[in-house]
Design a protein around this motif. Structure first.
Motif, PDB file in Angstrom:
ATOM      1  N   MET A 233       0.843  -1.191   0.000  1.00  0.00           N
ATOM      2  CA  MET A 233       0.000   0.000   0.000  1.00  0.00           C
ATOM      3  C   MET A 233       0.881   1.246   0.000  1.00  0.00           C
ATOM      4  N   LYS A 234       0.373   2.337  -0.540  1.00  0.00           N
ATOM      5  CA  LYS A 234       1.091   3.601  -0.557  1.00  0.00           C
ATOM      6  C   LYS A 234       0.656   4.445   0.633  1.00  0.00           C
ATOM      7  N   VAL A 235       1.647   4.820   1.441  1.00  0.00           N
ATOM      8  CA  VAL A 235       1.368   5.519   2.696  1.00  0.00           C
ATOM      9  C   VAL A 235       2.237   6.772   2.772  1.00  0.00           C
ATOM     10  N   THR A 236       1.630   7.859   3.221  1.00  0.00           N
ATOM     11  CA  THR A 236       2.376   9.091   3.486  1.00  0.00           C
ATOM     12  C   THR A 236       2.356   9.374   4.983  1.00  0.00           C
ATOM     13  N   ILE A 237       3.505   9.748   5.515  1.00  0.00           N
ATOM     14  CA  ILE A 237       3.613  10.146   6.917  1.00  0.00           C
ATOM     15  C   ILE A 237       3.944  11.635   6.936  1.00  0.00           C
ATOM     16  N   VAL A 238       3.056  12.440   7.494  1.00  0.00           N
ATOM     17  CA  VAL A 238       3.285  13.883   7.592  1.00  0.00           C
ATOM     18  C   VAL A 238       3.892  14.160   8.958  1.00  0.00           C
ATOM     19  N   GLY A 239       5.181  14.522   8.953  1.00  0.00           N
ATOM     20  CA  GLY A 239       5.897  14.732  10.204  1.00  0.00           C
ATOM     21  C   GLY A 239       6.893  13.612  10.433  1.00  0.00           C
ATOM     22  N   SER A 240       8.178  13.919  10.353  1.00  0.00           N
ATOM     23  CA  SER A 240       9.221  12.899  10.503  1.00  0.00           C
ATOM     24  C   SER A 240       9.936  13.050  11.841  1.00  0.00           C
ATOM     25  N   GLY A 241       9.141  13.212  12.883  1.00  0.00           N
ATOM     26  CA  GLY A 241       9.676  13.236  14.230  1.00  0.00           C
ATOM     27  C   GLY A 241       9.650  11.844  14.818  1.00  0.00           C
ATOM     28  N   TYR A 242       9.537  11.756  16.121  1.00  0.00           N
ATOM     29  CA  TYR A 242       9.619  10.466  16.812  1.00  0.00           C
ATOM     30  C   TYR A 242       8.544   9.489  16.330  1.00  0.00           C
ATOM     31  N   VAL A 243       7.289   9.897  16.415  1.00  0.00           N
ATOM     32  CA  VAL A 243       6.198   9.004  16.029  1.00  0.00           C
ATOM     33  C   VAL A 243       6.206   8.749  14.529  1.00  0.00           C
ATOM     34  N   GLY A 244       6.424   9.796  13.739  1.00  0.00           N
ATOM     35  CA  GLY A 244       6.392   9.667  12.296  1.00  0.00           C
ATOM     36  C   GLY A 244       7.464   8.738  11.763  1.00  0.00           C
ATOM     37  N   LEU A 245       8.694   8.864  12.270  1.00  0.00           N
ATOM     38  CA  LEU A 245       9.782   8.019  11.797  1.00  0.00           C
ATOM     39  C   LEU A 245       9.561   6.556  12.152  1.00  0.00           C
ATOM     40  N   VAL A 246       9.149   6.305  13.379  1.00  0.00           N
ATOM     41  CA  VAL A 246       8.905   4.923  13.794  1.00  0.00           C
ATOM     42  C   VAL A 246       7.759   4.325  12.985  1.00  0.00           C
ATOM     43  N   THR A 247       6.678   5.083  12.824  1.00  0.00           N
ATOM     44  CA  THR A 247       5.532   4.596  12.054  1.00  0.00           C
ATOM     45  C   THR A 247       5.924   4.323  10.604  1.00  0.00           C
ATOM     46  N   GLY A 248       6.612   5.275   9.993  1.00  0.00           N
ATOM     47  CA  GLY A 248       7.001   5.122   8.599  1.00  0.00           C
ATOM     48  C   GLY A 248       7.928   3.945   8.380  1.00  0.00           C
ATOM     49  N   ALA A 249       8.955   3.821   9.220  1.00  0.00           N
ATOM     50  CA  ALA A 249       9.925   2.738   9.059  1.00  0.00           C
ATOM     51  C   ALA A 249       9.275   1.373   9.274  1.00  0.00           C
ATOM     52  N   CYS A 250       8.417   1.268  10.277  1.00  0.00           N
ATOM     53  CA  CYS A 250       7.784  -0.025  10.571  1.00  0.00           C
ATOM     54  C   CYS A 250       6.775  -0.419   9.497  1.00  0.00           C
TER      55      CYS A 250
END
Length: 454
Positions: free
Chosen positions: A1-18
């Motif tokens: 699936m194609k996912v965008t994470i707005v905000g590459s802070g603590y939550v955003g980076l962990v969510t995006g990487a996982c």
């Protein structure tokens, strides 16, 4: 699936990487060009065990990208996670300006149906504000407001164990609307999280407002347990009881359990302080006082001074000419997060009384330096009294006592003979109850824990 994470802070980076680790194509957006430059050059702007390796792996596989391009980020993801900061406002409420701004940016650029997911910790009713902001932008362009559906999917990540928490969650909370668009969004979220439910179902579906409240309720409950145990530990000191024995006695009750029953110098970090405050503020906005939470906050603020009080009781209020070693700066182990860290209060208060501090932390010293510059702003003489060294034992040289503020594993079993040789006096003020009082007494170490009775 194609996912965008707005905000590459603590939550955003962990969510995006996982999510990328599960095979999704993830686009991480941040408006801070320096942060994106760090990420694109192979660095990671935060410390979190396992995160750097996961980011490197998924960037190399082409599943994870970082950019400041808003239009490209909106075009990329069918699912748009909003994971921007919600710092506390002056009145204690959550500042939603970044959340609403992210929503407006999505509304300005979207041309196809999107699921917008509130991943940031936000007060009840925020999904309505996000939906309203996007709808306003869509209406300006004469596009249907039915193109989007807003979902609440709060994070339950512990700093220092966030990757593990995301990959093996206790629960996944998803709040959706009961409209046709909401039902379609629910199905997309079900597909996205399917790999995490392979062995057993971990997802709890509910309405949006209940999902928003669930996050605050969870953090408030954990903060309450911490403050409750700190109150009992302080009482144990007064009556001559041992809080460790008490902890084991009540934790054995299956209705209570052992989690978050460890007394110390108070909670800190980015979550508990602001979330307890924001929940209390939400209640006041609706004409209700959450008296327990107000007490939890008050107890926590007092507890940050408990080691200073113990030091004062032992040495007096005038600490001029004294030097203290301090082990641990971050608010908890396995992170470099200094936000609301009890160590900052301890250091400032000891310096006020004339003491000099030599500190060590395995990870947080670079971040601590920035924090001390802020804490001692306008007090250059005070700042000069705080130094940091690259080795825990080096911090002890010529110090009158050791103060422990963070329970890093490296502090659990030190060479106590060396500790006693380096300190001018064999005294430990242990804000995390790492050591047994009887063992310290046998070694000839004067030991001051939190609620520990010899």
């Amino acid at each position: 699936m194609k996912v965008t994470i707005v905000g590459s802070g603590y939550v955003g980076l962990v969510t995006g990487a996982c999510l990328a680790e599960q095979g999704n194509n993830v686009f991480c957006l941040d408006l801070d060009p320096k942060k994106i430059e760090i990420l694109n050059s192979g660095g990671v702007p935060i410390y979190e065990p396992g995160l750097k390796e996961m980011i490197e792996r998924n960037r190399a596989a082409g599943r994870l990208q970082f950019s400041t391009d808003i239009a490209a980020s909106v075009a990329h993801g069918d699912i748009q996670f909003i994971a921007v900061g919600t710092p506390p406002d002056e009145d204690g409420s959550a500042d939603l300006q970044y959340v609403v701004a992210a929503a407006r940016n999505i509304g300005r650029h979207m041309t196809t149906p999107k699921v917008i997911v509130d991943k940031s910790t936000v007060p009840v009713g925020t999904a309505d504000k996000v939906s309203e902001a996007i709808s306003e932008e869509l209406e300006k362009r004469e596009l249907s407001t039915e193109l989007c559906s807003v979902v609440s999917n709060p994070e339950f990540l512990k700093e220092g164990a966030a990757v593990e928490d995301f990959m093996r969650p206790d629960r996944i909370v998803i709040g959706t609307e009961s409209t046709p668009a909401g039902l379609r969004a629910k199905e997309q979220m079900r597909r996205l999280y399917a790999p995490f439910n392979r062995h057993h179902e971990r997802t709890y579906y509910m309405d949006v407002k209940s999902a928003e409240l669930t996050k605050y309720a969870a953090n408030a409950m954990l903060a309450t347990r911490i403050s409750f145990m700190n109150e009992l530990a302080n009482l144990a000191d007064l009556v001559g009881a041992d809080i460790e024995a008490v902890r084991q006695g009540i934790g054995a009750d299956s209705r209570i359990g052992f989690g978050f029953l460890y007394p110390g110098t108070g909670y800190g970090g980015s979550c508990f302080p602001k979330d307890v405050s924001a929940l209390s503020k939400t209640a006041k906005e609706h004409g209700r006082e959450l008296k327990i939470l107000d007490a939890v906050e008050a107890v926590n603020e007092i507890q940050k001074y408990i080691l200073v009080e113990k030091i004062e009781k032992r040495f007096g209020k005038d600490l001029l000419g004294m030097k203290f070693a301090l082990w641990g700066l971050a608010f908890k182990p396995n992170t470099d997060d200094m936000r609301e860290a009890p160590s900052r209060v301890i250091i400032q208060e000891l310096v006020k009384r004339g003491a000099t501090i030599v500190a060590y932390d395995p990870v947080a010293m670079p971040e601590a330096k920035h924090c001390f510059d802020l804490d001692f702003q306008g007090n250059s003489e005070g700042l000069k009294k705080v130094s940091m060294v690259a080795d825990p034992m080096a911090a002890l040289d010529g110090c009158d006592a050791l103060v422990i503020a963070t329970e890093w594993k490296v502090f659990h079993t030190p060479d106590f003979d060396q500790v006693m040789q380096k300190l001018t006096r064999p005294i430990i003020f242990d804000g995390r109850n790492l050591y047994e009082p009887t063992a310290m007494k046998e070694l000839g170490i004067e030991y001051h824990g939190i609620g520990r009775h010899n």
